[in-house]
Design an enzyme around this catalytic site. Sequence first.
Site, PDB file in Angstrom:
ATOM      1  CB  SER A   1      -7.071 -10.102   0.671  1.00 35.70           C
ATOM      2  OG  SER A   1      -7.004 -11.510   0.468  1.00 35.70           O
TER       3      SER A   1
ATOM      4  CE1 TYR B   1       1.675  -3.169  -9.929  1.00 30.47           C
ATOM      5  CE2 TYR B   1       3.784  -2.735 -10.399  1.00 30.47           C
ATOM      6  CZ  TYR B   1       2.988  -3.399  -9.571  1.00 30.47           C
ATOM      7  OH  TYR B   1       3.524  -3.703  -8.522  1.00 30.47           O
TER       8      TYR B   1
ATOM      9  CB  ALA C   1      -0.348   5.558 -14.277  1.00 27.90           C
TER      10      ALA C   1
HETATM   11  N1  LIG Z   1       6.097  -8.933  -6.474  1.00 29.77           N
HETATM   12  C1  LIG Z   1       6.711  -8.093  -6.553  1.00 29.77           C
HETATM   13  O1  LIG Z   1       7.756  -8.103  -7.508  1.00 29.77           O
HETATM   14  C2  LIG Z   1       6.393  -6.521  -6.509  1.00 29.77           C
HETATM   15  C3  LIG Z   1       7.064  -5.501  -6.677  1.00 29.77           C
HETATM   16  C4  LIG Z   1       6.693  -4.197  -6.577  1.00 29.77           C
HETATM   17  C5  LIG Z   1       5.465  -3.870  -5.871  1.00 29.77           C
HETATM   18  N2  LIG Z   1       4.708  -5.085  -5.587  1.00 29.77           N
HETATM   19  C6  LIG Z   1       3.331  -4.673  -4.777  1.00 29.77           C
HETATM   20  O2  LIG Z   1       3.374  -5.510  -3.502  1.00 29.77           O
HETATM   21  C7  LIG Z   1       1.984  -5.671  -3.198  1.00 29.77           C
HETATM   22  C8  LIG Z   1       1.865  -7.019  -2.889  1.00 29.77           C
HETATM   23  O3  LIG Z   1       2.044  -7.896  -4.059  1.00 29.77           O
HETATM   24  P1  LIG Z   1       2.426  -9.431  -4.058  1.00 29.77           P
HETATM   25  O4  LIG Z   1       3.986  -9.389  -4.821  1.00 29.77           O
HETATM   26  O5  LIG Z   1       2.360  -9.884  -2.684  1.00 29.77           O
HETATM   27  O6  LIG Z   1       1.392 -10.056  -5.114  1.00 29.77           O
HETATM   28  P2  LIG Z   1       0.445 -11.230  -4.865  1.00 29.77           P
HETATM   29  O7  LIG Z   1       1.110 -12.348  -3.942  1.00 29.77           O
HETATM   30  O8  LIG Z   1      -0.134 -11.343  -6.156  1.00 29.77           O
HETATM   31  O9  LIG Z   1      -0.753 -10.587  -3.675  1.00 29.77           O
HETATM   32  C9  LIG Z   1      -1.702  -9.665  -4.092  1.00 29.77           C
HETATM   33  C10 LIG Z   1      -2.326  -9.346  -2.889  1.00 29.77           C
HETATM   34  O10 LIG Z   1      -3.325  -8.460  -3.187  1.00 29.77           O
HETATM   35  C11 LIG Z   1      -4.853  -8.676  -3.013  1.00 29.77           C
HETATM   36  N3  LIG Z   1      -5.638  -8.213  -3.597  1.00 29.77           N
HETATM   37  C12 LIG Z   1      -5.645  -8.017  -5.040  1.00 29.77           C
HETATM   38  N4  LIG Z   1      -7.005  -7.476  -5.307  1.00 29.77           N
HETATM   39  C13 LIG Z   1      -7.656  -6.820  -4.184  1.00 29.77           C
HETATM   40  C14 LIG Z   1      -8.803  -6.559  -4.110  1.00 29.77           C
HETATM   41  N5  LIG Z   1      -9.515  -5.780  -4.943  1.00 29.77           N
HETATM   42  N6  LIG Z   1      -8.987  -6.173  -2.617  1.00 29.77           N
HETATM   43  C15 LIG Z   1      -8.353  -6.664  -1.719  1.00 29.77           C
HETATM   44  N7  LIG Z   1      -7.173  -7.453  -2.049  1.00 29.77           N
HETATM   45  C16 LIG Z   1      -6.809  -7.524  -3.040  1.00 29.77           C
HETATM   46  C17 LIG Z   1      -4.800 -10.329  -3.186  1.00 29.77           C
HETATM   47  O11 LIG Z   1      -5.545 -10.964  -2.401  1.00 29.77           O
HETATM   48  P3  LIG Z   1      -6.936 -11.614  -2.688  1.00 29.77           P
HETATM   49  O12 LIG Z   1      -6.630 -12.222  -4.355  1.00 29.77           O
HETATM   50  O13 LIG Z   1      -7.224 -12.708  -1.838  1.00 29.77           O
HETATM   51  O14 LIG Z   1      -7.887 -10.346  -2.690  1.00 29.77           O
HETATM   52  C18 LIG Z   1      -3.226 -10.487  -2.828  1.00 29.77           C
HETATM   53  O15 LIG Z   1      -3.346 -10.823  -1.069  1.00 29.77           O
HETATM   54  C19 LIG Z   1       1.172  -5.133  -4.272  1.00 29.77           C
HETATM   55  O16 LIG Z   1       0.687  -3.828  -4.096  1.00 29.77           O
HETATM   56  C20 LIG Z   1       2.368  -5.302  -5.687  1.00 29.77           C
HETATM   57  O17 LIG Z   1       1.906  -4.162  -6.615  1.00 29.77           O
HETATM   58  C21 LIG Z   1       5.082  -6.395  -5.921  1.00 29.77           C
END
Ligand SMILES: NC(=O)c1ccc[n+]([C@@H]2O[C@H](COP(=O)([O-])OP(=O)(O)OC[C@H]3O[C@@H](n4cnc5c(N)ncnc54)[C@H](OP(=O)(O)O)[C@@H]3O)[C@@H](O)[C@H]2O)c1
Length: 253
Positions: free
Chosen positions: A40, A158, A160
């Site tokens: 990341s 999101y 999409a």
């Molecule tokens: N939490 C929910 O309710 C939920 C529900 C459905 C789907 N999701 C999906 O689950 C996945 C993880 O989300 P999360 O809930 O764990 O959110 P989070 O805690 O905000 O984590 C997001 C992660 O994505 C990384 N990231 C963001 N932009 C990046 C980039 N340009 N390059 C590399 N890494 C990047 C961030 O790391 P850095 O900032 O260090 O780069 C972080 O590790 C995502 O795809 C999200 O859409 C989450």
Amino acid sequence: MLEALRLDGRVAVVTGASRGLGRAMALALAESGADVALASRSKPDLEETAHQVERLGRRAVVIPTDVRVFAEMETLVGQTRQLLGRLDILVSSSGVAQVAPLAEMRPEEWLRILDTNLTGVFNGCRAVARHFLAARSGKVVNIASVLGAVGLPGYAAYAASKGGVIAFTKALAVEWARYNVQVNAIAPGWFVTDMNAEAFADEKIRERLLRDVPLRRTGRVEEIGPLVVYLASPASDFMTGQTIFLDGGHSAA
Ligand SMILES: NC(=O)c1ccc[n+]([C@@H]2O[C@H](COP(=O)([O-])OP(=O)(O)OC[C@H]3O[C@@H](n4cnc5c(N)ncnc54)[C@H](OP(=O)(O)O)[C@@H]3O)[C@@H](O)[C@H]2O)c1
């Protein structure tokens, strides 16, 4: 039967491993025996995940990467193979969300969401392609979202991006089946992470969001662990092209 869920000797790349669901999945894979490359943008947070992996007795390497940049993803894959000796599993969890009515969303925001959530997944798969196809084996787990399948105001961009991940996963699974590479996705429902903690801290918003969830609660990040281990392990060798909804029944309601 549980032997089929072991990942001893396997190596996984996990993007989004600095926190949230990505960190939880990296730890679950390590607990099942895999060594992991953690990617990341935030190095200190990745280092914290690495310490936690090492405490489980597995090797971890930290490789700061922006998933939007294909060259960085190629470097991630190359360094993982060099430092950990091989590569068997790709978990793409990096993602961003921006809640805004479409009428007010700036085109740059649309592009940032698509670039991270969808192009990031493409970049990962494209970067492992040569290795997985030559090896005639590999496991891809893409992280989609329940919002790739059901609508919610403010989430059109999101949605999409995540609907794109679901379609991409199906198409690539069919394309790579002949190479014995399985491509699946997990579509999480609501898990409280940095992505949405502010919204869930507001009692009214929390109540509104949980109204869509038959189990009436958010997921615990560790609840994604067994599913990613299953999809990364030989236990799922006959499954490909699927998106598994881990969402408290949200998509079924
Ligand atoms: N939490 C929910 O309710 C939920 C529900 C459905 C789907 N999701 C999906 O689950 C996945 C993880 O989300 P999360 O809930 O764990 O959110 P989070 O805690 O905000 O984590 C997001 C992660 O994505 C990384 N990231 C963001 N932009 C990046 C980039 N340009 N390059 C590399 N890494 C990047 C961030 O790391 P850095 O900032 O260090 O780069 C972080 O590790 C995502 O795809 C999200 O859409 C989450």
